[in-house]
Write a protein that holds these residues in place. Structure first.
Motif, short mmCIF file in Angstrom:
data_model
loop_
_atom_site.label_atom_id
_atom_site.label_comp_id
_atom_site.label_asym_id
_atom_site.label_seq_id
_atom_site.Cartn_x
_atom_site.Cartn_y
_atom_site.Cartn_z
N GLN A 4 -2.64 4.12 -20.41
CA GLN A 4 -2.88 3.44 -19.15
C GLN A 4 -1.57 3.32 -18.38
OE1 GLN A 4 -5.63 -0.04 -19.41
NE2 GLN A 4 -5.71 0.39 -21.59
N ARG A 5 -1.58 2.47 -17.35
CA ARG A 5 -0.41 2.23 -16.51
C ARG A 5 0.06 0.80 -16.74
NH1 ARG A 5 -3.89 3.50 -11.24
NH2 ARG A 5 -5.16 2.03 -12.46
N ILE A 6 1.36 0.61 -17.06
CA ILE A 6 1.85 -0.71 -17.41
C ILE A 6 3.16 -1.03 -16.70
CG2 ILE A 6 3.09 0.15 -19.47
CD1 ILE A 6 2.26 -2.51 -20.88
N PHE A 7 3.28 -2.28 -16.26
CA PHE A 7 4.52 -2.80 -15.67
C PHE A 7 4.98 -3.99 -16.49
CE2 PHE A 7 6.33 -6.02 -12.64
CZ PHE A 7 7.59 -5.45 -12.57
N ILE A 8 6.28 -4.01 -16.84
CA ILE A 8 6.82 -5.03 -17.74
C ILE A 8 8.05 -5.67 -17.10
CG2 ILE A 8 7.74 -5.49 -20.05
CD1 ILE A 8 6.48 -2.71 -20.86
N THR A 9 8.01 -6.98 -16.86
CA THR A 9 9.20 -7.68 -16.38
C THR A 9 10.12 -7.96 -17.57
OG1 THR A 9 8.35 -9.94 -16.59
CG2 THR A 9 7.84 -8.76 -14.55
N GLY A 10 11.42 -8.04 -17.29
CA GLY A 10 12.37 -8.19 -18.39
C GLY A 10 12.25 -7.02 -19.35
N GLY A 11 11.99 -5.83 -18.81
CA GLY A 11 11.65 -4.68 -19.63
C GLY A 11 12.82 -3.83 -20.09
N VAL A 70 7.37 -4.09 -6.06
CA VAL A 70 6.93 -3.33 -7.23
C VAL A 70 5.45 -2.99 -7.11
CG1 VAL A 70 6.57 -3.39 -9.72
CG2 VAL A 70 8.68 -4.31 -8.76
N ALA A 71 4.64 -3.98 -6.76
CA ALA A 71 3.20 -3.74 -6.62
C ALA A 71 2.91 -2.64 -5.60
CB ALA A 71 2.49 -5.03 -6.22
N LYS A 72 3.64 -2.67 -4.51
CA LYS A 72 3.46 -1.65 -3.46
C LYS A 72 3.85 -0.26 -3.97
CE LYS A 72 4.75 -0.50 1.30
NZ LYS A 72 5.56 -0.92 2.49
N GLN A 73 5.00 -0.20 -4.68
CA GLN A 73 5.46 1.08 -5.22
C GLN A 73 4.46 1.67 -6.23
OE1 GLN A 73 9.66 1.49 -6.48
NE2 GLN A 73 9.97 -0.53 -5.58
N LEU A 74 3.94 0.82 -7.11
CA LEU A 74 3.02 1.31 -8.14
C LEU A 74 1.69 1.75 -7.53
CD1 LEU A 74 3.68 -1.12 -11.12
CD2 LEU A 74 4.77 1.06 -10.56
N GLN A 75 1.28 1.08 -6.48
CA GLN A 75 0.05 1.49 -5.80
C GLN A 75 0.25 2.86 -5.13
OE1 GLN A 75 -1.53 -1.48 -3.14
NE2 GLN A 75 -3.62 -0.78 -3.49
N TRP A 78 1.20 5.46 -8.43
CA TRP A 78 0.21 5.59 -9.49
C TRP A 78 -1.23 5.34 -9.02
CZ3 TRP A 78 2.76 2.05 -13.77
CH2 TRP A 78 3.93 2.66 -14.23
N GLY A 79 -1.37 4.78 -7.83
CA GLY A 79 -2.69 4.38 -7.38
C GLY A 79 -3.13 3.05 -7.94
N GLY A 80 -2.19 2.30 -8.54
CA GLY A 80 -2.50 0.99 -9.12
C GLY A 80 -1.78 0.79 -10.43
N VAL A 81 -2.16 -0.24 -11.17
CA VAL A 81 -1.57 -0.54 -12.47
C VAL A 81 -2.63 -1.26 -13.30
CG1 VAL A 81 -0.61 -2.75 -11.67
CG2 VAL A 81 0.41 -1.60 -13.65
N ASP A 82 -2.67 -0.98 -14.59
CA ASP A 82 -3.72 -1.54 -15.45
C ASP A 82 -3.28 -2.81 -16.18
OD1 ASP A 82 -5.64 0.69 -15.07
OD2 ASP A 82 -4.05 1.84 -16.04
N VAL A 83 -2.00 -2.84 -16.62
CA VAL A 83 -1.50 -3.97 -17.41
C VAL A 83 -0.19 -4.44 -16.82
CG1 VAL A 83 -0.78 -4.76 -19.70
CG2 VAL A 83 -2.56 -3.00 -19.50
#
Length: 263
Positions: A4-11, A70-75, A78-83
């Motif tokens: 899936q597609r994942i974004f992690i803060t403090g990653g 970040v949300a704008k970039q991922l959209q 990637w067309g969105g983010v799952d997690v």
């Protein structure tokens, strides 16, 4: 588990980076956010060896516009983010009389409001795409009540409560929530820790070193929880036992047990 597609803060380090590694190896599209730009730029290459599309974006969770970006970039990419994993956090140790209000404001802004901002920014995107998953990293400190950690305990307890509330509020929108409550484990939590107690760095280092679980172990448990849509993750056996005793024992019995362990 299906990639899936994942974004992690403090990653860029600790538990966040361990999660990123597992996901990248598993074929996930991975984006790590961190305010430590030097560290983020240093580690992104290792993720890209497994997943060439892996991204690092500078992100300070105390700044709403950083998360919105970040949300704008991922959209767009990637067309969105799952997690979305709200993992960024800091530590503060000190007696209530010695902890300044500025320290309270500092830790609340990161540990609690950082999670609030992450959930607030990504919920509309999750609703728009018809699904989503929040993983909010709290701590056993949010379930227990060890003395001299009132600010840290309070922020982590609030993250648990927020997660419980959002699980109920967002279920109808096909948005799931997991709250993670680890005890001490080897990580970089003591970097930047604020403390008014002498020798706390050494004590914390000893506690983290004694853990039988490391960041990778906990990251693997988180991935299993996401796959099974499990709400609460309590990785450490000793922490689970203490929590069960707190729930079921009379308060005074639990307090005696707690103080006997922390002396």
């Amino acid at each position: 588990m299906k990639p899936q597609r994942i974004f992690i803060t403090g990653g860029a380090s600790g538990l966040g980076f361990a999660l990123a590694q597992i996901c990248a190896k598993g074929g996930w599209q991975v984006c790590i956010g961190d305010r430590d730009i030097e560290r983020g730029e240093a580690v992104i290459g290792s993720l890209q060896k497994w997943q060439p599309s892996a991204l690092f974006v500078p992100c300070d969770v105390t700044r709403m516009n950083n998360l919105e970006s970040v949300a704008k970039q991922l959209q767009e990419k990637w067309g969105g983010v799952d997690v979305v994993v709200n993992n960024a956090g800091v530590a503060q140790v000190g007696k209530i009389a010695d902890t300044t209000l500025s320290d309270w404001q500092w830790i609340i802004d990161i540990n609690l409001l950082g999670v609030v901002r992450g959930c607030k920014v990504f919920t509309p995107l999750f609703k728009q795409q018809g699904h989503g998953y929040f993983v909010n990293v709290a701590s056993m400190a949010g379930l227990l009540d060890v003395p001299n950690m009132s600010a840290y305990n309070a922020t982590k307890a609030a993250v648990v409560s927020l997660s419980e509330t959002l699980q109920n509020e967002l279920a109808k929108d096909n948005i799931n929530v997991t709250a993670v409550c680890p005890s001490f484990f080897r990580t970089n939590l003591n970097q930047g820790m604020r403390s008014t107690i002498d020798g706390m760095d050494a004590k914390l280092d000893k506690l983290m070193s004694s853990s039988k679980l490391n960041a990778v172990d906990i990251a693997q448990l988180i991935m299993k929880a996401v796959e099974r849509k499990k709400f609460l993750v309590l990785p450490h056996r000793q922490g689970r036992v203490a929590w069960y005793l707190k729930r079921w024992l009379p308060r005074r019995w639990y307090q005696k047990m707690l103080y006997s362990r922390i002396k």
